[in-house]
Every structure is written in structure tokens, then in C-alpha cells.
Scaffold this active site. Sequence first.
Site, PDB file in Angstrom:
ATOM      1  N   GLY A 133     129.030   3.204 -41.563  1.00 54.91           N
ATOM      2  CA  GLY A 133     130.022   2.318 -41.583  1.00 54.91           C
ATOM      3  C   GLY A 133     131.606   2.960 -41.711  1.00 54.91           C
ATOM      4  O   GLY A 133     131.585   4.296 -41.752  1.00 54.91           O
ATOM      5  N   GLN A 134     132.472   2.155 -41.900  1.00 55.21           N
ATOM      6  CA  GLN A 134     133.878   2.663 -42.080  1.00 55.21           C
ATOM      7  C   GLN A 134     134.111   3.721 -43.178  1.00 55.21           C
ATOM      8  O   GLN A 134     134.714   4.753 -42.928  1.00 55.21           O
ATOM      9  CB  GLN A 134     134.867   1.583 -42.135  1.00 55.21           C
ATOM     10  N   ASP A 174     116.923  -0.450 -44.043  1.00 61.15           N
ATOM     11  CA  ASP A 174     117.415  -1.795 -44.532  1.00 61.15           C
ATOM     12  C   ASP A 174     117.784  -1.765 -45.857  1.00 61.15           C
ATOM     13  O   ASP A 174     116.723  -1.845 -46.876  1.00 61.15           O
ATOM     14  CB  ASP A 174     116.349  -2.940 -43.939  1.00 61.15           C
ATOM     15  N   TYR A 179     132.664 -13.026 -49.809  1.00 57.80           N
ATOM     16  CA  TYR A 179     132.778 -11.458 -50.184  1.00 57.80           C
ATOM     17  C   TYR A 179     133.220 -11.484 -51.763  1.00 57.80           C
ATOM     18  O   TYR A 179     132.673 -10.384 -52.422  1.00 57.80           O
ATOM     19  CB  TYR A 179     133.559 -10.993 -49.164  1.00 57.80           C
TER      20      TYR A 179
HETATM   21  N1  SER Z   1     139.289  -4.407 -46.589  1.00 57.74           N
HETATM   22  C1  SER Z   1     138.290  -5.387 -47.080  1.00 57.74           C
HETATM   23  C2  SER Z   1     138.401  -6.622 -46.513  1.00 57.74           C
HETATM   24  O1  SER Z   1     139.495  -7.008 -45.747  1.00 57.74           O
HETATM   25  C3  SER Z   1     138.725  -5.940 -48.763  1.00 57.74           C
HETATM   26  O2  SER Z   1     137.838  -5.132 -49.591  1.00 57.74           O
HETATM   27  O3  SER Z   1     137.464  -7.412 -46.619  1.00 57.74           O
END
Ligand code: SER
Length: 323
Positions: free
Chosen positions: A10-11, A51, A141
Amino acid sequence: MTILVIGACGQIGTELTMKLREIHGNDRIIAADIREGSEELMASGPFEILDAMNSSQVEDVCLHYEVEEVYLMAAMLSATGEKFPEKAWDLNMGSLFIILNLAKEKKINKIFWPSSIAVFGPTTPQVDTPQHTIMEPSTVYGISKQTGERWCEYYFNKYGVDVRSIRYPGLISWKTQPGGGTTDYAIDIFHKALNEKEYECFLEADTALPMMYMEDAIRATLEIMMAPKEHIKIRSSYNLSGMSFTPSQIAADITRHIPEFKIDYRPDFRQEIADSWPGSINDDRARKDWGWKHVYDLETTVETMLENLRSTTGSSIDKPTKF
Ligand code: SER
């Protein structure tokens, strides 16, 4: 020391894995993800398809390599999380419990788990947001990150699990595209400025958000993990700050380098998410407890991003997430 990075493609994971390999040696850093990553990452050391929600798979990899530390970077971010709320909750919480329990059972010694500015919500003071304040996140999130923070602190208090965490602001990087966050505009804008000289921003011109250049974020991650245990006084997650800017401010800075660049604003569902987050963060505790100092400001970030993106063909960089 053997370290496992879950979500290594990932990033953040990509750059973190490469940095850890540089420090500890390629063979000691096990990269794992649900999909393969960049050529550089795949070729430079061990890699496992994994996973993050499969506890026996995760445990097998930890035992096989005699892993001591785990960096759990797999997560679904804010914007994608709003499209797939249950999936976001399952991934973000499920993967954390697997790792916390491995540490509770003393199968691993130390954990890094990222939190986010998304733990804050519309009722949080938005300017210079303190470490301890009202937290009523309104995204899945954010809810998963806030809950995760509570569990990290609980596992530390009850079971002595050495878990360390940072509330990352929006992260700006050029090596790997971000995966579905609200702060992603601050990366998309560079690609569009260079390739098309114009950008349609999904946030309003004056929406201030806390941001950080990736090199600073990686250094913060390594520093909190290397700090003596007794310096880590907060076991939920530390506020961390680099810079804070609005879309119009970053656009103005890019225009200094690319005078013909034009920006338009067409806010979408991500505006509401951004409006619920702080504009700037107070990170005095991170500075005091483990000596955090940022290096990059808006000007140096813009310069560095443009310089690096100009010198890459762009072919190895994935396309930005579309909504
Ligand atoms: N960069 C993330 C987002 O925009 C925030 O933690 O979801």
C-alpha cells in the site's frame, strides 16, 4: 530482528518496507499483502501473499519466520469505507485483533498500528486539535480507528502488549498511489498538474486539512517504534502534525512551478468527511515524549513531489482511485 509488514504494497507499506529493509537488511523484513506490489519491493526481500483477516495464515507467517515485530498497515480508508461500511469495519477491526492477540499470547513482541485524524469528528475543536478532546467520528473508518485505539490501550493495560500508534494526517507521496482516502486530492493534484495542467478538486477551495510528506511519516513511524518503552506514555495513539493547508493554498504553490496550472472545485461526498475533520493538529505530546520533529512544509513538499514525479515515467505509478 525479524519484522513483518502487513499491507506492504500500500501507500505507506511500500515505503516503510523499503526503509526497514535498508535499516535491518532485506532478509529480515517480511513483506505481506493480499496482492503483489512494485517490482522493487517484490525483488528486494521475502514476500508472502497474506489475507490480514485470516488469523491462521497470519500466525503461520509469524511462526515460520520467527517474527518479533508486526507493522499492521492493511486498512480500508475513509472514502472507500463509506462505500463498503461493513467490509471496512471487518478488515480494520478483524486484522487488529489478530495481531493484538498474537502479542497477548507472546508470539510476537511489538506492534505498530496506524490510527488517523479520522478519529476526530464534527464536534471536535477543529483548530490545533488537542491530544485528548471530544472524539465523535462520523465515518466508518474513523469509528474503526477510534475503537482500535481503545483496544490498543486496553491490551497494553491488561496484557502488557507493546503496541505503538500514530494518528497520521493526510500523507503525500509519489512512489505509490493512496487507496481511497479523503486527503488523496493532495496527491492527485500533482499528477494532474504535470500531465494535464488542470485539476478538478473534489474538496472546496478553503477546506484546511492536516497533511504530512511521506518521508516524515515514515521517520515518525520508525522513531516511535525505536523509542524506549517508558517514553511511550500514550498507548491509544499520538497526534502527529506536519503541515496544514487548503486546496487553494497547494494549488497556488504548484502554480509557482507550473504557471499555466488551473484548478476547479467540484466537491463530492468527500467534502462532508473533510468538514468533519480538524484543520490542524496539536502534537506537543509526540514532540515531548519521543522527540518528534517534522521537516517538510508545504513549499518543500511541493518542490519534492514535482521533482520526483517529473523524473519518473509515471508508468509504475497506479492511477488515482476514482469515485
Ligand atoms: N488519509 C486518510 C483518509 O483520507 C486519513 O487517515 O482516509
